[in-house]
Design an enzyme around this catalytic site. Sequence first.
Site, mmCIF file in Angstrom:
data_model
loop_
_atom_site.group_PDB
_atom_site.id
_atom_site.type_symbol
_atom_site.label_atom_id
_atom_site.label_comp_id
_atom_site.label_asym_id
_atom_site.label_seq_id
_atom_site.Cartn_x
_atom_site.Cartn_y
_atom_site.Cartn_z
ATOM 1 N N PRO A 28 18.379 -9.785 16.599
ATOM 2 C CA PRO A 28 19.103 -11.060 16.623
ATOM 3 C C PRO A 28 18.206 -12.218 16.191
ATOM 4 O O PRO A 28 16.997 -12.189 16.448
ATOM 5 C CB PRO A 28 19.515 -11.228 18.089
ATOM 6 C CG PRO A 28 19.050 -10.033 18.826
ATOM 7 C CD PRO A 28 18.194 -9.207 17.928
ATOM 8 N N ASP A 29 18.788 -13.230 15.539
ATOM 9 C CA ASP A 29 18.009 -14.437 15.250
ATOM 10 C C ASP A 29 18.065 -15.345 16.474
ATOM 11 O O ASP A 29 18.499 -14.925 17.555
ATOM 12 C CB ASP A 29 18.483 -15.109 13.946
ATOM 13 C CG ASP A 29 19.937 -15.583 14.028
ATOM 14 O OD1 ASP A 29 20.496 -15.612 15.134
ATOM 15 O OD2 ASP A 29 20.500 -15.913 12.970
ATOM 16 N N PHE A 30 17.640 -16.595 16.320
ATOM 17 C CA PHE A 30 17.639 -17.504 17.468
ATOM 18 C C PHE A 30 18.895 -18.374 17.533
ATOM 19 O O PHE A 30 19.472 -18.553 18.578
ATOM 20 C CB PHE A 30 16.405 -18.422 17.405
ATOM 21 C CG PHE A 30 15.151 -17.791 17.952
ATOM 22 C CD1 PHE A 30 15.170 -16.532 18.522
ATOM 23 C CD2 PHE A 30 13.943 -18.488 17.902
ATOM 24 C CE1 PHE A 30 14.016 -15.959 19.027
ATOM 25 C CE2 PHE A 30 12.783 -17.916 18.404
ATOM 26 C CZ PHE A 30 12.810 -16.650 18.968
ATOM 27 N N ARG A 31 19.318 -18.916 16.358
ATOM 28 C CA ARG A 31 20.295 -20.006 16.424
ATOM 29 C C ARG A 31 21.715 -19.664 15.961
ATOM 30 O O ARG A 31 22.578 -20.530 15.993
ATOM 31 C CB ARG A 31 19.764 -21.215 15.643
ATOM 32 C CG ARG A 31 18.553 -21.820 16.321
ATOM 33 C CD ARG A 31 17.916 -22.957 15.553
ATOM 34 N NE ARG A 31 16.720 -23.429 16.241
ATOM 35 C CZ ARG A 31 15.533 -22.850 16.151
ATOM 36 N NH1 ARG A 31 15.374 -21.769 15.412
ATOM 37 N NH2 ARG A 31 14.497 -23.330 16.815
ATOM 38 N N ASN A 99 8.990 -14.839 10.472
ATOM 39 C CA ASN A 99 9.240 -13.701 11.355
ATOM 40 C C ASN A 99 7.945 -13.089 11.869
ATOM 41 O O ASN A 99 6.896 -13.173 11.227
ATOM 42 C CB ASN A 99 10.068 -12.634 10.642
ATOM 43 C CG ASN A 99 11.485 -13.112 10.390
ATOM 44 O OD1 ASN A 99 11.884 -14.135 10.932
ATOM 45 N ND2 ASN A 99 12.228 -12.390 9.589
ATOM 46 N N ASP A 101 8.126 -9.795 13.186
ATOM 47 C CA ASP A 101 8.472 -8.393 13.444
ATOM 48 C C ASP A 101 7.742 -7.373 12.572
ATOM 49 O O ASP A 101 7.847 -6.162 12.796
ATOM 50 C CB ASP A 101 9.993 -8.192 13.311
ATOM 51 C CG ASP A 101 10.541 -8.672 11.959
ATOM 52 O OD1 ASP A 101 9.831 -8.545 10.939
ATOM 53 O OD2 ASP A 101 11.689 -9.157 11.920
ATOM 54 N N HIS A 116 4.114 -17.502 11.797
ATOM 55 C CA HIS A 116 4.195 -17.517 13.264
ATOM 56 C C HIS A 116 3.554 -16.290 13.906
ATOM 57 O O HIS A 116 3.828 -15.972 15.053
ATOM 58 C CB HIS A 116 5.656 -17.684 13.703
ATOM 59 C CG HIS A 116 6.221 -19.014 13.310
ATOM 60 N ND1 HIS A 116 7.564 -19.274 13.174
ATOM 61 C CD2 HIS A 116 5.594 -20.187 13.000
ATOM 62 C CE1 HIS A 116 7.739 -20.535 12.803
ATOM 63 N NE2 HIS A 116 6.567 -21.103 12.685
ATOM 64 N N CYS A 127 -12.602 -10.649 25.622
ATOM 65 C CA CYS A 127 -13.560 -9.912 24.774
ATOM 66 C C CYS A 127 -13.056 -9.710 23.349
ATOM 67 O O CYS A 127 -13.788 -9.234 22.491
ATOM 68 C CB CYS A 127 -13.902 -8.566 25.400
ATOM 69 S SG CYS A 127 -12.560 -7.351 25.262
ATOM 70 N N SER A 186 17.221 -21.365 9.470
ATOM 71 C CA SER A 186 17.943 -22.616 9.718
ATOM 72 C C SER A 186 17.099 -23.815 9.295
ATOM 73 O O SER A 186 17.579 -24.941 9.304
ATOM 74 C CB SER A 186 18.291 -22.727 11.207
ATOM 75 O OG SER A 186 17.107 -22.744 11.983
HETATM 76 P P1 NAD Z 1 17.078 -19.316 13.152
HETATM 77 O O1 NAD Z 1 17.587 -18.393 14.196
HETATM 78 O O2 NAD Z 1 16.868 -20.729 13.521
HETATM 79 O O3 NAD Z 1 18.084 -19.307 11.913
HETATM 80 C C1 NAD Z 1 18.480 -18.115 11.312
HETATM 81 C C2 NAD Z 1 19.367 -18.454 10.126
HETATM 82 O O4 NAD Z 1 19.620 -17.261 9.421
HETATM 83 C C3 NAD Z 1 20.716 -19.045 10.517
HETATM 84 O O5 NAD Z 1 20.928 -20.240 9.790
HETATM 85 C C4 NAD Z 1 21.737 -17.967 10.105
HETATM 86 O O6 NAD Z 1 22.904 -18.518 9.518
HETATM 87 C C5 NAD Z 1 20.980 -17.198 9.065
HETATM 88 N N1 NAD Z 1 21.314 -15.779 9.003
HETATM 89 C C6 NAD Z 1 21.411 -14.885 10.016
HETATM 90 N N2 NAD Z 1 21.622 -13.639 9.546
HETATM 91 C C7 NAD Z 1 21.669 -13.764 8.189
HETATM 92 C C8 NAD Z 1 21.842 -12.846 7.130
HETATM 93 N N3 NAD Z 1 22.030 -11.537 7.349
HETATM 94 N N4 NAD Z 1 21.813 -13.317 5.856
HETATM 95 C C9 NAD Z 1 21.648 -14.632 5.595
HETATM 96 N N5 NAD Z 1 21.469 -15.554 6.573
HETATM 97 C C10 NAD Z 1 21.470 -15.118 7.842
HETATM 98 O O7 NAD Z 1 15.771 -18.657 12.547
HETATM 99 P P2 NAD Z 1 14.470 -19.319 11.889
HETATM 100 O O8 NAD Z 1 14.849 -20.456 11.013
HETATM 101 O O9 NAD Z 1 13.667 -18.218 11.356
HETATM 102 O O10 NAD Z 1 13.675 -19.966 13.104
HETATM 103 C C11 NAD Z 1 13.538 -19.250 14.294
HETATM 104 C C12 NAD Z 1 12.144 -18.888 14.751
HETATM 105 O O11 NAD Z 1 12.329 -17.737 15.526
HETATM 106 C C13 NAD Z 1 11.173 -18.482 13.689
HETATM 107 O O12 NAD Z 1 10.075 -19.273 13.858
HETATM 108 C C14 NAD Z 1 10.792 -17.034 13.999
HETATM 109 O O13 NAD Z 1 9.412 -16.949 14.298
HETATM 110 C C15 NAD Z 1 11.451 -16.695 15.284
HETATM 111 N N6 NAD Z 1 12.215 -15.434 15.282
HETATM 112 C C16 NAD Z 1 11.762 -14.336 14.632
HETATM 113 C C17 NAD Z 1 12.487 -13.167 14.644
HETATM 114 C C18 NAD Z 1 11.948 -11.977 13.909
HETATM 115 O O14 NAD Z 1 10.731 -11.856 13.740
HETATM 116 N N7 NAD Z 1 12.801 -11.077 13.427
HETATM 117 C C19 NAD Z 1 13.712 -13.101 15.315
HETATM 118 C C20 NAD Z 1 14.158 -14.240 15.990
HETATM 119 C C21 NAD Z 1 13.404 -15.414 15.962
#
Ligand code: NAD
Length: 231
Positions: A28-31, A99, A101, A116, A127, A186
Amino acid sequence: MTFQEMIEESSKIVFFGGAGVSTESGIPDFRSEDGLYRQKYDVPPETILSSDYFFSHTEEFYKFYRDKMLPLWAQPNAAHKKLAEWEREGKLLAIVTQNIDGLHQKAGSKRVYELHGSIHRNHCLKCGKFFSAEEIAKSSGVPKCPCGGLIKPDVVLYGEPLDEDTVRGAIDAIRHADMLIVAGTSLSVYPAAGFIDYFRGRYSVLINRDATPYDDRCDLVLHEKVGKVLS
Ligand code: NAD
C-alpha cells in the site's frame, strides 16, 4: 507526441518514483484511498515514522515497522521490470526513488538513488554492525546487536536529513536527463519532491493515478497505473 515516441527519442531517461510504483506489487502507498495514512491507528503513522518516536517509543515503533514496513514477500511488477530493461539497453540513466522496499534492485536495476533509504540496510547505532531486513523481521521487541547497541533501519524518518551523497547523485542525474518520468508519487514529501525542478531536458511525463502539483508543468500527463503504462 506520444509517450512511446518520447521514449524512442530519449537515451538518458531518469525515472522519479514514489510509493505508487509498488502498489501493483501489493504494497500500500501512504496517501491513496486504501493507503496506510487512511487506516485507523491510535498514533498516526506520520508520528510513528519519526525520529523522535523511534528513540522515545522504540518498541512501539518496531511493532508497527515489522507489521507494515517490511513487505519481504513483495515481487517487482511490470514497472520495475521495464525500468531495469531500459537500463540494460542503455536508455535509462538512473532511478530516483522515494521508496524503501528495494524492489528496483530486485528487478535488476543498478543505478538507484534511494532518497529515503532502504529497509534492506540496518545498522547497530553503537558498533555499526550490519543486519538484513530478514533479521529485523524475525526479531521481537527491540532488536539489539550482540554488542548491546540499538539497531536502526537505514530509513529516513520524519525529522531526519537525507543522505548527502544520495541527494547529490539524484540531482546530478536529473540535471543530465533528456527525459524525466515522474510516477506514483503525490509529490508532497519534501525536499524529495523539489528535486524534479532540476530537470532541464526535452520531455517530462507524469504517470500517476491521482492529480499532482506537477500535472500543469509537464509535457504529458497520464492518470493511469504506472505498471500498465510501462508494460
Ligand atoms: P504517496 O502515498 O504520498 O502517493 C502515492 C501516489 O501514487 C498517489 O498520488 C497515488 O495516486 C499514486 N498511485 C498509487 N498507485 C499507483 C499506480 N499503480 N500507478 C500510478 N499511480 C499510483 O507516496 P509518495 O509520494 O511516494 O510519498 C510517500 C512516502 O512514503 C515516500 O517518502 C516513501 O518513502 C514512503 N513509502 C514507501 C513505500 C514503499 O517503499 N513501497 C510505501 C509507502 C510509503
